[in-house]
Design a protein around this motif. Structure first.
Motif, PDB file in Angstrom:
ATOM      1  N   GLU A  74       0.773  -1.216  -0.087  1.00  0.00           N
ATOM      2  CA  GLU A  74       0.075   0.091  -0.014  1.00  0.00           C
ATOM      3  C   GLU A  74       0.868   1.162   0.077  1.00  0.00           C
ATOM      4  O   GLU A  74       1.875   1.254   0.481  1.00  0.00           O
ATOM      5  N   LYS A  75       0.374   2.326  -0.233  1.00  0.00           N
ATOM      6  CA  LYS A  75       1.007   3.516  -0.639  1.00  0.00           C
ATOM      7  C   LYS A  75      -0.006   4.860   0.331  1.00  0.00           C
ATOM      8  O   LYS A  75      -1.013   4.457   0.104  1.00  0.00           O
ATOM      9  N   VAL A  76       0.905   5.826   0.448  1.00  0.00           N
ATOM     10  CA  VAL A  76       0.021   7.009   1.045  1.00  0.00           C
ATOM     11  C   VAL A  76       0.607   8.249   0.342  1.00  0.00           C
ATOM     12  O   VAL A  76       1.897   8.325   0.008  1.00  0.00           O
ATOM     13  N   TYR A  77      -0.574   8.994  -0.108  1.00  0.00           N
ATOM     14  CA  TYR A  77      -0.196   9.974  -0.905  1.00  0.00           C
ATOM     15  C   TYR A  77      -0.656  11.519  -0.177  1.00  0.00           C
ATOM     16  O   TYR A  77      -1.874  11.365   0.407  1.00  0.00           O
ATOM     17  N   GLU A  78      -0.486  12.754  -0.233  1.00  0.00           N
ATOM     18  CA  GLU A  78      -0.852  14.113  -0.051  1.00  0.00           C
ATOM     19  C   GLU A  78      -1.044  14.626  -1.721  1.00  0.00           C
ATOM     20  O   GLU A  78      -0.305  14.672  -2.404  1.00  0.00           O
ATOM     21  N   ALA A  79      -2.226  15.031  -1.795  1.00  0.00           N
ATOM     22  CA  ALA A  79      -2.781  15.552  -3.103  1.00  0.00           C
ATOM     23  C   ALA A  79      -3.632  16.842  -2.931  1.00  0.00           C
ATOM     24  O   ALA A  79      -4.503  17.059  -1.890  1.00  0.00           O
ATOM     25  N   THR A  80      -3.486  17.485  -4.181  1.00  0.00           N
ATOM     26  CA  THR A  80      -4.430  18.664  -4.113  1.00  0.00           C
ATOM     27  C   THR A  80      -5.188  18.300  -5.437  1.00  0.00           C
ATOM     28  O   THR A  80      -4.666  17.933  -6.513  1.00  0.00           O
ATOM     29  N   MET A  81      -6.682  18.529  -5.603  1.00  0.00           N
ATOM     30  CA  MET A  81      -7.414  18.155  -6.765  1.00  0.00           C
ATOM     31  C   MET A  81      -8.367  19.569  -6.859  1.00  0.00           C
ATOM     32  O   MET A  81      -8.600  19.971  -6.090  1.00  0.00           O
ATOM     33  N   ARG A  82      -8.077  19.982  -8.154  1.00  0.00           N
ATOM     34  CA  ARG A  82      -8.937  21.090  -8.657  1.00  0.00           C
ATOM     35  C   ARG A  82     -10.315  20.785  -9.136  1.00  0.00           C
ATOM     36  O   ARG A  82     -10.217  20.154 -10.404  1.00  0.00           O
ATOM     37  N   LEU A  83     -11.319  21.101  -8.564  1.00  0.00           N
ATOM     38  CA  LEU A  83     -12.753  20.959  -9.018  1.00  0.00           C
ATOM     39  C   LEU A  83     -13.181  21.936  -9.894  1.00  0.00           C
ATOM     40  O   LEU A  83     -13.088  22.968  -9.485  1.00  0.00           O
ATOM     41  N   GLY A  84     -13.773  21.440 -11.132  1.00  0.00           N
ATOM     42  CA  GLY A  84     -14.357  22.633 -11.829  1.00  0.00           C
ATOM     43  C   GLY A  84     -13.460  22.834 -13.265  1.00  0.00           C
ATOM     44  O   GLY A  84     -13.852  23.642 -13.997  1.00  0.00           O
ATOM     45  N   VAL A  85     -12.367  21.951 -13.277  1.00  0.00           N
ATOM     46  CA  VAL A  85     -11.462  22.076 -14.459  1.00  0.00           C
ATOM     47  C   VAL A  85     -10.990  20.829 -14.856  1.00  0.00           C
ATOM     48  O   VAL A  85     -10.458  20.073 -14.053  1.00  0.00           O
ATOM     49  N   SER A  86     -11.258  20.361 -15.933  1.00  0.00           N
ATOM     50  CA  SER A  86     -10.963  18.870 -16.384  1.00  0.00           C
ATOM     51  C   SER A  86      -9.616  19.196 -17.738  1.00  0.00           C
ATOM     52  O   SER A  86      -9.651  20.268 -18.306  1.00  0.00           O
ATOM     53  N   THR A  87      -8.900  18.039 -17.439  1.00  0.00           N
ATOM     54  CA  THR A  87      -7.721  18.031 -18.614  1.00  0.00           C
ATOM     55  C   THR A  87      -7.494  16.802 -19.175  1.00  0.00           C
ATOM     56  O   THR A  87      -8.266  15.652 -18.713  1.00  0.00           O
ATOM     57  N   ASN A  88      -7.037  16.559 -20.408  1.00  0.00           N
ATOM     58  CA  ASN A  88      -6.742  15.521 -21.188  1.00  0.00           C
ATOM     59  C   ASN A  88      -5.890  14.240 -20.443  1.00  0.00           C
ATOM     60  O   ASN A  88      -5.923  13.076 -20.891  1.00  0.00           O
ATOM     61  N   THR A  89      -5.167  14.772 -19.554  1.00  0.00           N
ATOM     62  CA  THR A  89      -4.278  13.915 -18.646  1.00  0.00           C
ATOM     63  C   THR A  89      -4.940  13.577 -17.187  1.00  0.00           C
ATOM     64  O   THR A  89      -4.224  12.828 -16.470  1.00  0.00           O
ATOM     65  N   ASP A  90      -5.801  14.334 -16.689  1.00  0.00           N
ATOM     66  CA  ASP A  90      -6.402  14.085 -15.535  1.00  0.00           C
ATOM     67  C   ASP A  90      -5.414  14.736 -14.429  1.00  0.00           C
ATOM     68  O   ASP A  90      -5.612  14.798 -13.295  1.00  0.00           O
TER      69      ASP A  90
END
Length: 299
Positions: A74-90
């Motif tokens: 298993e792995k643990v990540y810290e992430a920031t996700m922007r809602l309201g904008v989509s990209t072709n690579t996610d």
């Protein structure tokens, strides 16, 4: 008089826990570590995308044979996700494909969306990924303009915790800490969270803080490693990552020659086998009442 240059000593076999910098591919890190460690026998477990930073487990010499097994942890990540904008690579490295106002999305909406993405889920990998489709990497086909059909795969999200929420104009940035199984795409989680809320989403920041037992606290930057190449010995690495089995001298001789042992009931995953003097002998897998070698490290 001989002009032959002295050969560099072979480095000890073991793991190097690297804090990967942004902008580097995992392959770039392997190339750099070959120069630092002084050997071509270097590999890595668990690829990180160029934009991601954090824990990258690198194997040197015989420890490269551990890497395929370490990648299943298993792995643990810290992430920031922007809602309201989509990209072709996610993620933020791709081209924006859609912008949808997300200023109506509240914290409870986000938490409900996250709840649906927690536990055992089926996840469709990003179009731009290294998964092979008919023998060719998906990202090559996607970048050639082809619409790639990727099958959903089972992954497990053990924990998905919101640690912050900020409004950026009509977009919403969600900070989160995610504990997940190997094979999980965090950028796909960002895409699916935004999709479930009807506004789209992509990943803007990713830092891996743990791979199995190897945490960021023990990771070193490439600059630090260039000054002092710290290698975790194989015996310590295996003892930290897998169940341990200590065997007798007779059993040790059998294992050293690729023989099977009776099962010790230590589970279906890899088990580290150690000689009476503490030497790491092998990784074995228990099946059908027997422990068969996956990799033997002595001869």
């Amino acid at each position: 008089m001989s002009t032959a240059r002295p050969r560099r000593p072979v480095p000890p076999s073991g793991l190097i826990i690297v804090d990967k910098p942004a902008g580097w591919t995992s392959h770039d890190v392997v190339g750099k570590m070959r120069g630092i460690a002084g050997t071509r026998k270097v590999g890595h477990a668990g690829t990180l995308d160029p934009m991601a930073t954090g824990v990258l487990v690198v194997g040197v010499e015989k420890a490269t044979r551990l890497l395929g097994h370490l990648a299943l942890t298993e792995k643990v990540y810290e992430a920031t996700m922007r809602l309201g904008v989509s990209t072709n690579t996610d993620d933020a490295e791709g081209e924006v494909t859609a912008v949808t106002p997300a200023d109506h999305v509240g914290e409870q909406d986000v938490r409900r969306g996250i709840e649906a993405l927690t536990g055992e889920i089926m996840q469709v990998p990003p179009q731009v990924s290294a998964i092979k489709v008919n023998g060719e990497r998906a990202y090559k086909r996607a970048r050639a303009g082809e619409e790639v059909e990727l099958a959903a795969r089972p992954v497990t999200i053990y924990a998905f915790e919101v640690t912050g929420l900020r409004r950026e104009g009509q977009a919403v940035d969600v900070d989160a800490t995610i504990t997940c199984s190997s094979g999980t795409y965090i950028r796909a989680l960002a895409r699916d969270l935004g999709g479930s809320l009807g506004v789209g989403g992509h990943l803007t920041r990713l830092r891996r803080t743990r791979v199995g037992p190897y945490a960021l606290e023990s990771a070193r930057t490439l600059d630090d490693l260039a000054k002092e190449c710290v290698i975790l010995p194989m015996a310590e690495a295996v003892a930290a990552a897998f169940p341990r089995r200590d065997v007798t001298e007779e059993e040790a001789r059998l294992v050293a020659h690729g023989g099977r042992l009776a099962s010790a009931g230590l589970g279906p995953g890899p088990v580290g086998v150690f000689a009476p003097d503490g030497t790491l002998l092998a990784l074995v897998e228990e099946r059908g009442g027997a422990a068969r070698p996956l990799a033997v490290f002595v001869s």
